[in-house]
Write an enzyme that holds these catalytic residues in place. Structure first.
Site, PDB file in Angstrom:
ATOM      1  N   PHE A 111     -18.273 -15.586 -33.241  1.00 44.40           N
ATOM      2  CA  PHE A 111     -18.684 -16.846 -32.711  1.00 44.40           C
ATOM      3  C   PHE A 111     -17.663 -17.099 -31.389  1.00 44.40           C
ATOM      4  CE2 PHE A 111     -15.387 -18.786 -35.222  1.00 44.40           C
ATOM      5  CZ  PHE A 111     -14.948 -19.682 -34.602  1.00 44.40           C
ATOM      6  N   LYS A 112     -16.437 -16.506 -31.534  1.00 46.52           N
ATOM      7  CA  LYS A 112     -15.432 -16.842 -30.318  1.00 46.52           C
ATOM      8  C   LYS A 112     -16.210 -16.470 -29.097  1.00 46.52           C
ATOM      9  CE  LYS A 112     -12.005 -17.628 -33.181  1.00 46.52           C
ATOM     10  NZ  LYS A 112     -12.273 -17.049 -34.465  1.00 46.52           N
TER      11      LYS A 112
END
Ligand SMILES: *Cc1c(COP(=O)(O)O)cnc(C)c1O
Length: 462
Positions: A111-112
């Site tokens: 998700f970064k």
């Protein structure tokens, strides 16, 4: 829109300044002075809009005059163009009232990428305009580093140094950091654990001579722009399940508290979120804190969910700031206690404020493996260990409100743990299939501020 420090003693900044700075000069974290609200009609109007359109609506009020509408829209479009799924954050149903938000379709499979890809675009635009150069130094438990390198590789005005704990990241994570060939990318394998990396990073920021000398910029989740980019998928997902006319809850696999804090911001903006559930692995300092009001370090134990192997959960400071009615002096007191004694205790009032929004749960190593196995058998979904912790903790909190668990990484990023639990090795997407053949380039470093500063200075001058 102005940004203030959680410790109350740093200059007030614009969005652009807060983004390019990272950590505040008083050691605190930047937060918006006030949180803009969207009306129920504004939120309703997001129904059927693209991820990029929702991103613009949600983030625009925070950006102020740093970018024009057109510039900001361009950043958003370029940031998400490389994602491997047209809806960016697709939703999968796991059970009645339980959904999984897949946040792993970006270029480095965690998700970064949602925040880092956007930050890359915004940094480039802001630096081009000012003609400045910056040196980005980041600490990572694995996923932030690969996402940052992917976002900044090859940019002219940026050098990017990433500190990761030697021997404590997965091989896929390591290779994503050590195989890019661009000369502005510098992977550093440091002795110690993630908290050590993050502590040395903070030391670099607090050494103002070094900080100003190399033009230090931070892209860890202490950077407000990271948190902001993550607010968007809370909106897009909740709206797809009927918000603002139906409430939802979220369970978030948590380490540094950036992702779940973005959910809190979404709620403050007017999104009807009932509960935000903190899911931790065996490094359960946040869960213990929610149960006892005492935030007490006990030593990080390496786990099969390494991106959550953290004890100094930076963004929890932001949550505490709001739980203390934005009293920077109170936060400074807590953080001084933590530095001096490895512990602080939260007052009854502030605990009450936290409990209004957050619940928590913990899953140990055996439970994580068992959850990966069971999810595959019951739902056909292959979960990474972090996501499995989220799903298991969420199951204990499902009621009448739809629960959305955040799947924070792709299972192929943690193939050993997934194979051990399912008997099958998850394969990397085709665009990364040759990751294991690429040559690695990495600098080993001791857990020592001076040595790290020397490495940075030397690389910048060569
Ligand atoms: C970073 C990360 C987390 C923890 O997120 P925080 O914002 O630090 O709480 C969880 N899972 C994965 C896969 C991550 O990369």
């Amino acid at each position: 829109m102005k940004y203030v420090s959680t410790r109350g003693a740093a200059p007030v900044l614009t969005f652009e300044e807060a983004m390019l700075t990272g950590l505040a000069r008083d050691g605190g974290l930047y937060v918006p002075e006030t949180i803009p609200e969207l009306s129920a009609d504004d939120i309703r109007a997001m129904s059927g809009a693209s991820y990029e359109e929702i991103a613009f609506k949600v983030m625009r009020p925070f950006v102020g005059d740093t970018f024009t509408d057109e510039e900001f829209k361009g950043c958003i479009t370029r940031a998400y163009a490389g994602f491997g799924h047209t809806t960016r954050a697709p939703l999968v149903q796991l059970a009645p009232n339980h959904f999984l938000m897949e946040l792993f379709h970006g270029p480095t499979l965690a998700f970064k990428d949602f925040a880092m890809q956007l930050i890359g675009q915004m940094f480039e635009l802001a630096l081009k305009r000012s003609g400045k150069r910056v040196t980005i130094v980041g600490a990572t438990s694995g996923d932030t580093g690969s996402a940052a390198i992917e976002a900044f590789r090859g940019l002219d005005a940026v050098d990017v140094f990433i500190l990761y704990p030697h021997g404590r990241v997965s091989e896929v994570q390591r290779r994503q950091m050590t195989t890019p060939t661009e000369s502005n990318v510098h992977a550093i394998a440091m002795d110690g654990d993630f908290d050590d990396c993050q502590a040395r990073l903070k030391d670099m920021f607090n050494d103002f001579e070094f900080r100003d000398g190399v033009g230090l910029a931070g892209v860890n989740s202490i950077n407000w722009a990271r948190v902001l980019a993550q607010v968007v998928y809370y909106f897009s997902t909740a709206v797809s399940l009927g918000a603002p006319d139906r409430k939802v809850s979220f369970t978030v696999p948590t380490g540094n508290f950036g992702d779940i804090f973005a959910g809190f911001i979404a709620k403050q903006m007017g999104l009807p979120i009932e509960r935000l559930i903190i899911a931790t692995n065996q490094n359960d300092i946040l869960h213990r804190c929610m149960e006892t009001a005492a935030y007490t370090k006990s030593g990080v134990k390496p786990s099969i969910s390494p991106s959550m192997d953290i004890e100094v959960s930076s963004n929890f400071e932001r949550a505490l700031f709001f739980a203390h009615d934005q009293d920077g002096t109170a936060i400074k007191g807590l953080m001084d206690d933590l530095a001096a004694n490895g512990s602080f205790t939260i007052s009854g009032n502030a605990m009450g404020a936290l409990q209004q929004h957050y619940d928590s749960g913990m899953l140990d190593e055996a439970g994580t493996a068992a959850m990966i196995t069971r999810a595959l058998n019951e739902t056909g979904e292959v979960l990474c260990p972090h996501s499995a912790i989220g799903v298991a903790v969420a199951e204990n909190h499902i009621g009448d409100t739809p629960m959305i668990t955040l799947a924070t990484a792709h299972p192929a990023k943690f193939p050993d743990a997934v194979e051990a639990a399912t008997g099958e090795r998850p394969s990397l997407p085709p665009r990364m299939a040759d990751l294991f053949e690429r040559e690695e380039r990495v600098t080993r470093a001791p857990n020592d501020l001076k040595a790290l500063q020397d490495i940075v200075r030397e690389r910048l001058s060569s």
